[in-house]
Write an enzyme that holds these catalytic residues in place. Structure first.
Site, PDB file in Angstrom:
ATOM      1  N   SER A  33    -122.379 -56.526  -0.893  1.00 15.04           N
ATOM      2  CA  SER A  33    -121.978 -56.674   0.511  1.00 15.04           C
ATOM      3  C   SER A  33    -120.748 -55.834   0.817  1.00 15.04           C
ATOM      4  CB  SER A  33    -121.711 -58.143   0.835  1.00 15.04           C
ATOM      5  OG  SER A  33    -120.669 -58.670   0.019  1.00 15.04           O
ATOM      6  N   GLU A  51    -112.715 -48.913  -2.535  1.00 11.71           N
ATOM      7  CA  GLU A  51    -112.859 -50.174  -3.267  1.00 11.71           C
ATOM      8  C   GLU A  51    -111.989 -50.211  -4.509  1.00 11.71           C
ATOM      9  OE1 GLU A  51    -116.399 -53.170  -4.757  1.00 11.71           O
ATOM     10  OE2 GLU A  51    -116.729 -51.702  -3.172  1.00 11.71           O
ATOM     11  N   ASP A  54    -123.049 -49.020  -6.601  1.00 11.66           N
ATOM     12  CA  ASP A  54    -123.376 -49.627  -5.313  1.00 11.66           C
ATOM     13  C   ASP A  54    -123.421 -48.594  -4.199  1.00 11.66           C
ATOM     14  OD1 ASP A  54    -123.373 -51.954  -6.725  1.00 11.66           O
ATOM     15  OD2 ASP A  54    -121.545 -52.775  -5.819  1.00 11.66           O
TER      16      ASP A  54
END
Length: 366
Positions: A109, A142, A154
């Protein structure tokens, strides 16, 4: 200024867990569920961010720096920071997020949010970046802004996604190869079983596993575990730390399983792919030690009821299980999983039939 909308899917990793930061292989697909971002640019020097999952908006200046914004909004701020750091202009304005990818389930997510935000900002600014550069910017957000020591899987899985295709990612050479993944065409269903046990990426357990792999590589005189892949498990006799050796064994055997799964899918041999799923789960449970009793129970119940194979997907310590199930056995597998999970006192899982979805773009969840 024109309002733009951009969305990005979550991802499910079919196989290849904790291999990305070890320069190995992984085989993810994109989910049909998508996180949608609507961006109204302005002449403001700050960004206001609304989310349908937060009670109040977040505001921060465009010249934000790591540590200045925390929580869910840090992923948005991190993308702005990383994009500016790469030398690109970012307009201020208002971002509105509609989350279609469930948080805390190991379905990426956070990366879906990063890629959706990045796409909206690029479109608003009239910028064009190739998917690989976008992946690097979102990953930097991130890692360096949020502080989560994740690999690049991801972002690559999301940005290169194609319908009815998995992506074989080689993290050593940063190459991707599409692999047909359409089990429904062969009477097989891919089930996503959400345990609702929260998965957390930025925790110390993830960082510890990564550090263990690095220690094993150092003990073998290698820059990464990929450098000793050709030597197989026998190389691990040189790793004195038994914990690090177990972690490394998972990575080396998991890389082999990824490649074997690709061969099985190319032959439409879903029984073989299922066996590889189950072997991967066993390795994550025994060698990498990232599953839980709850997750193990779900995987075991699915296979006992007739699934061809089942495995945890995602970074571990909660999240989801995927199971390859012959279509006639779907109802029986779902019923058995729910029964055994309920008898054990856990929350009822959510079980969904999923297919390989498309990459980012101007669309919402179908």
């Amino acid at each position: 200024m024109t309002v733009v909308r951009h969305s990005a899917p979550g991802r499910v990793n079919l196989i290849g867990e904790h291999t990305d930061y070890n320069q190995g292989f992984a085989l993810p697909i994109a989910l049909p569920a998508r996180t949608v971002v609507t961006f109204a640019p302005s002449d403001s020097a700050e960004m206001t961010v609304h989310s349908d999952r937060a009670q109040a908006p977040e505001r921060f200046p465009l010249d934000t720096t790591p540590g200045a914004v925390t929580g869910w909004a840090a992923y948005v701020a991190g993308v702005i920071w990383a994009l500016r750091r790469a030398g690109h202009q970012v307009p201020g304005g208002t971002l509105t997020i509609s989350g279609g990818v469930e948080m805390g389930a190991g379905l990426a997510s956070s990366a879906a949010l990063e890629c959706a935000v990045l796409g909206a900002l690029l479109r608003a600014g009239g910028l064009r970046l190739d998917p690989m550069e976008q992946a690097r910017i979102a990953h930097r957000a991130e890692n360096e802004y949020v502080g989560a020591p994740t690999g690049l899987m991801d972002q690559l899985a999301i940005l290169f996604a194609q319908p009815r295709r998995a992506q074989l990612i080689d993290f050593c050479h940063l190459t991707l190869r599409p692999v047909t993944f359409d089990p429904d065409a062969h009477g097989v269903t891919l089930l996503l079983i959400n345990s609702h046990a929260t998965h957390r990426h930025a925790g110390g357990e993830y960082a510890e596993r990564r550090a263990s792999c690095e220690r094993a590589a150092t003990a073998l005189g290698a820059a990464s575990l990929r450098d000793v892949q050709h030597r197989g498990e026998a190389a691990l006799a040189e790793v004195a730390d038994p914990g690090a050796a177990r972690r490394a064994r998972h990575v080396l055997t998991e890389n082999r399983r990824v490649l074997d799964t690709v061969e099985a899918l190319q032959a439409n041999d879903f029984a073989a792919a299922g066996r590889l799923f189950t072997a991967s789960h066993t390795s994550m449970r025994d060698d990498f030690e990232i599953t839980t009793g709850h997750i193990d129970l779900i995987a075991e119940a699915a296979t006992d009821a007739g699934a061809l194979g089942a495995r945890m997907t995602g970074g571990g310590f909660g999240g989801c299980v995927i199971a390859l199930v012959p279509a006639p056995r779907r109802a029986a597998v779902e019923a058995e999983v729910r029964r055994r999970v309920g008898e054990a006192g856990y929350r009822e899982p959510t079980i969904t039939h999923i297919t390989a979805g498309d990459g980012p773009g101007d669309r919402a969840t179908p």
